[in-house]
Design an enzyme around this catalytic site. Structure first.
Site, PDB file in Angstrom:
ATOM      1  N   GLU A  66     -14.920  13.359 -15.201  1.00 30.46           N
ATOM      2  CA  GLU A  66     -14.686  14.710 -15.930  1.00 30.46           C
ATOM      3  C   GLU A  66     -14.480  14.375 -17.518  1.00 30.46           C
ATOM      4  O   GLU A  66     -14.161  13.324 -17.821  1.00 30.46           O
ATOM      5  CB  GLU A  66     -13.558  15.107 -15.619  1.00 30.46           C
ATOM      6  CG  GLU A  66     -13.291  15.638 -13.910  1.00 30.46           C
ATOM      7  CD  GLU A  66     -12.056  15.963 -13.339  1.00 30.46           C
ATOM      8  OE1 GLU A  66     -11.966  17.058 -12.583  1.00 30.46           O
ATOM      9  OE2 GLU A  66     -11.075  15.431 -13.735  1.00 30.46           O
ATOM     10  N   ASP A 237      -6.177  18.345  -7.279  1.00 33.18           N
ATOM     11  CA  ASP A 237      -6.712  18.596  -8.848  1.00 33.18           C
ATOM     12  C   ASP A 237      -8.303  18.614  -8.828  1.00 33.18           C
ATOM     13  O   ASP A 237      -8.797  18.131  -9.645  1.00 33.18           O
ATOM     14  CB  ASP A 237      -6.162  17.648  -9.589  1.00 33.18           C
ATOM     15  CG  ASP A 237      -6.535  16.305  -9.416  1.00 33.18           C
ATOM     16  OD1 ASP A 237      -7.075  15.974  -8.291  1.00 33.18           O
ATOM     17  OD2 ASP A 237      -6.085  15.276 -10.194  1.00 33.18           O
TER      18      ASP A 237
HETATM   19  P1  NAD Z   1      -2.892   6.491  -6.185  1.00 35.74           P
HETATM   20  O1  NAD Z   1      -4.113   6.534  -5.272  1.00 35.74           O
HETATM   21  O2  NAD Z   1      -2.293   5.390  -6.836  1.00 35.74           O
HETATM   22  O3  NAD Z   1      -1.699   6.964  -5.081  1.00 35.74           O
HETATM   23  C1  NAD Z   1      -1.893   8.198  -4.271  1.00 35.74           C
HETATM   24  C2  NAD Z   1      -0.704   7.811  -3.065  1.00 35.74           C
HETATM   25  O4  NAD Z   1      -0.866   8.851  -2.237  1.00 35.74           O
HETATM   26  C3  NAD Z   1      -1.097   6.342  -2.210  1.00 35.74           C
HETATM   27  O5  NAD Z   1      -0.081   5.598  -2.245  1.00 35.74           O
HETATM   28  C4  NAD Z   1      -1.570   7.185  -0.936  1.00 35.74           C
HETATM   29  O6  NAD Z   1      -1.104   6.189   0.159  1.00 35.74           O
HETATM   30  C5  NAD Z   1      -0.460   8.355  -0.788  1.00 35.74           C
HETATM   31  N1  NAD Z   1      -1.141   9.127   0.141  1.00 35.74           N
HETATM   32  C6  NAD Z   1      -2.306   9.825   0.386  1.00 35.74           C
HETATM   33  N2  NAD Z   1      -2.234  10.609   1.411  1.00 35.74           N
HETATM   34  C7  NAD Z   1      -0.829  10.885   1.752  1.00 35.74           C
HETATM   35  C8  NAD Z   1      -0.142  11.708   2.573  1.00 35.74           C
HETATM   36  N3  NAD Z   1      -0.897  12.535   3.416  1.00 35.74           N
HETATM   37  N4  NAD Z   1       1.077  11.553   2.631  1.00 35.74           N
HETATM   38  C9  NAD Z   1       1.671  10.699   1.870  1.00 35.74           C
HETATM   39  N5  NAD Z   1       1.247   9.847   0.959  1.00 35.74           N
HETATM   40  C10 NAD Z   1      -0.092  10.031   0.809  1.00 35.74           C
HETATM   41  O7  NAD Z   1      -3.230   7.977  -7.191  1.00 35.74           O
HETATM   42  P2  NAD Z   1      -2.472   8.281  -8.451  1.00 35.74           P
HETATM   43  O8  NAD Z   1      -3.105   7.805  -9.380  1.00 35.74           O
HETATM   44  O9  NAD Z   1      -0.894   8.089  -8.166  1.00 35.74           O
HETATM   45  O10 NAD Z   1      -2.639   9.871  -8.362  1.00 35.74           O
HETATM   46  C11 NAD Z   1      -2.144  10.775  -7.269  1.00 35.74           C
HETATM   47  C12 NAD Z   1      -2.868  11.808  -7.365  1.00 35.74           C
HETATM   48  O11 NAD Z   1      -2.454  12.763  -8.468  1.00 35.74           O
HETATM   49  C13 NAD Z   1      -4.194  11.812  -7.295  1.00 35.74           C
HETATM   50  O12 NAD Z   1      -4.910  12.790  -6.361  1.00 35.74           O
HETATM   51  C14 NAD Z   1      -4.748  12.082  -8.781  1.00 35.74           C
HETATM   52  O13 NAD Z   1      -6.207  12.714  -8.835  1.00 35.74           O
HETATM   53  C15 NAD Z   1      -3.710  13.202  -9.051  1.00 35.74           C
HETATM   54  N6  NAD Z   1      -3.544  13.236 -10.587  1.00 35.74           N
HETATM   55  C16 NAD Z   1      -3.130  14.362 -11.178  1.00 35.74           C
HETATM   56  C17 NAD Z   1      -2.987  14.658 -12.670  1.00 35.74           C
HETATM   57  C18 NAD Z   1      -2.746  15.990 -13.050  1.00 35.74           C
HETATM   58  O14 NAD Z   1      -2.520  16.192 -14.131  1.00 35.74           O
HETATM   59  N7  NAD Z   1      -2.423  16.842 -12.156  1.00 35.74           N
HETATM   60  C19 NAD Z   1      -3.152  13.527 -13.354  1.00 35.74           C
HETATM   61  C20 NAD Z   1      -3.087  12.342 -12.929  1.00 35.74           C
HETATM   62  C21 NAD Z   1      -3.515  12.001 -11.407  1.00 35.74           C
END
Ligand code: NAD
Length: 353
Positions: A66, A237
């Site tokens: 993006e 997101d």
């Molecule tokens: P990451 O992959 O490092 O961590 C995600 C974690 O979620 C993993 O440890 C995984 O095991 C866990 N997980 C997956 N499914 C699960 C479930 N059903 N129950 C419990 N845990 C579960 O990712 P990250 O960098 O920490 O990002 C997390 C999320 O936040 C991503 O989806 C990312 O796109 C989003 N994000 C959003 C913003 C925003 O501004 N809203 C900014 C950054 C990241």
């Protein structure tokens, strides 16, 4: 090798990952989270000034890439960011990013920075800033579901900005939770590792969901959410990637950054196009009400908006002169005679660059 003639090249300050990490340690992570949050809050006050557009997304089966542009009329900014939930299994980050600020008067870049770490800071700062306006008074316990890359930053921001001291952690991968327990040990939190999402939400006034899974997931179901809680849902997101059962959305008051983007990417993509939401800038400026009473469920459907990256880059730029933690990047060709780009190229053949 001699340095190029300064008059021939415009140098752009560049903040590498190493310098970003030095900067965070120099300033202190709590101070930096509070500082970034203050800039984000300031820019929410200037909301109407900004060029706003939903981010430009290129989707594939495995993720999304993006671009997130905005401008306040004086400075332009954009972030490049990806989201690839399958990456962690391959030893790669789910989210990586870099970003740029430019001077609107000349169009010249004035800052280029890594933004993988800065995105974690700005996302956490935004979540905690929003919670400052929406969370129940006196909240001291937060559930963190999804213990990946963003999670410790979320915890630190909620401690610095909202006074959260107790964390209840859950991840489908217990190793992720053990990592958070290790990383946050000694940071003044009372940490509890939980065996299920249901167990994790017990006694928490704030629930943060930051999971990564490219599907309509149901991290929280309606019966799990009690009256009065604040939900900070940041993992959904992207189209086809949500975390909450839609019945929760019907019961809660939903707060968003920029509705045209959130309706595409956020939890509310599950709801009709006219589903009522409140924009956070209105709450922050006092134009709209945030939390009305102790039984209200407030839900921040956070997807991350371009102005927040702009604010974070603006904060970063303001730290450069005092810290000197940047390199000068030879990125813009800038011949003395602006029409003689070719001549500059020819002279370079013989010059000792
Ligand atoms: P990451 O992959 O490092 O961590 C995600 C974690 O979620 C993993 O440890 C995984 O095991 C866990 N997980 C997956 N499914 C699960 C479930 N059903 N129950 C419990 N845990 C579960 O990712 P990250 O960098 O920490 O990002 C997390 C999320 O936040 C991503 O989806 C990312 O796109 C989003 N994000 C959003 C913003 C925003 O501004 N809203 C900014 C950054 C990241």
């Amino acid at each position: 090798m001699t340095a190029p003639e300064p008059s021939r090249l415009a140098y752009v300050p560049f903040v590498s990952v190493a310098n970003m990490m030095r900067l965070i340690h120099r300033i202190g992570i709590s101070e930096m989270l509070s500082g970034v949050a203050a800039y984000i809050e300031e820019d929410f006050h200037r909301w109407e000034l900004f060029d706003k557009t939903p981010r430009v997304a290129s989707h594939s089966d495995v993720g999304v890439i993006e671009l997130m542009p905005t401008s306040d009329g004086a400075v332009y900014g954009f972030k490049y960011v990806n989201g690839h939930p399958k990456n962690t299994a391959e030893g790669l980050q789910t989210v990586t990013a870099f970003g740029l600020l430019a001077d609107v008067q000349t169009g010249y870049p004035v800052l280029l920075s890594e933004m993988t770490v800065l995105t974690a800071l700005r996302t956490a700062a935004t979540s905690a800033l929003v919670a400052k306006y929406l969370a129940p008074e006196g909240a001291d316990t937060m559930t963190l579901i999804g213990n990946g890359a963003q999670s410790e930053f979320q915890a630190m921001a909620f401690r610095a900005i909202c006074g959260i001291r107790k964390l209840r952690l859950y991840d489908i991968d217990p190793e992720a939770t053990r990592k958070v327990m290790r990383n946050l040990a000694g940071q003044g939190f009372e940490l509890t590792a939980c065996g299920s999402a249901q167990e994790a939400i017990e006694g928490a006034q704030i629930i943060t969901t930051c999971t990564a899974d490219k599907q309509y997931a149901t991290i929280l179901t309606d019966n799990m959410v009690g009256a009065g809680v604040h939900i900070n849902a940041i993992g959904g997101d992207c189209p086809g990637k949500t975390e909450l059962h839609k019945d929760i959305l019907s019961r809660a008051d939903v707060f968003v950054e920029y509705p045209p983007q959130t309706r595409i990417e956020g939890e509310i993509q599950q709801m009709p196009a006219d589903f009522p939401v409140t924009e956070m800038w209105e709450v922050i400026t006092g134009a709209a009400k945030g939390r009305r009473d102790a039984r209200q469920i407030t839900l921040f459907d956070g997807v991350g908006f371009a102005t927040e990256d702009f604010s974070a880059l603006r904060y970063l730029r303001d730290q450069l002169e005092t810290t000197g933690l940047y390199e000068a990047l030879d990125m813009i060709a800038d011949p003395d005679d602006p029409r003689d780009l070719f001549g500059m190229l020819q002279r370079a053949k013989t010059a000792d660059l």
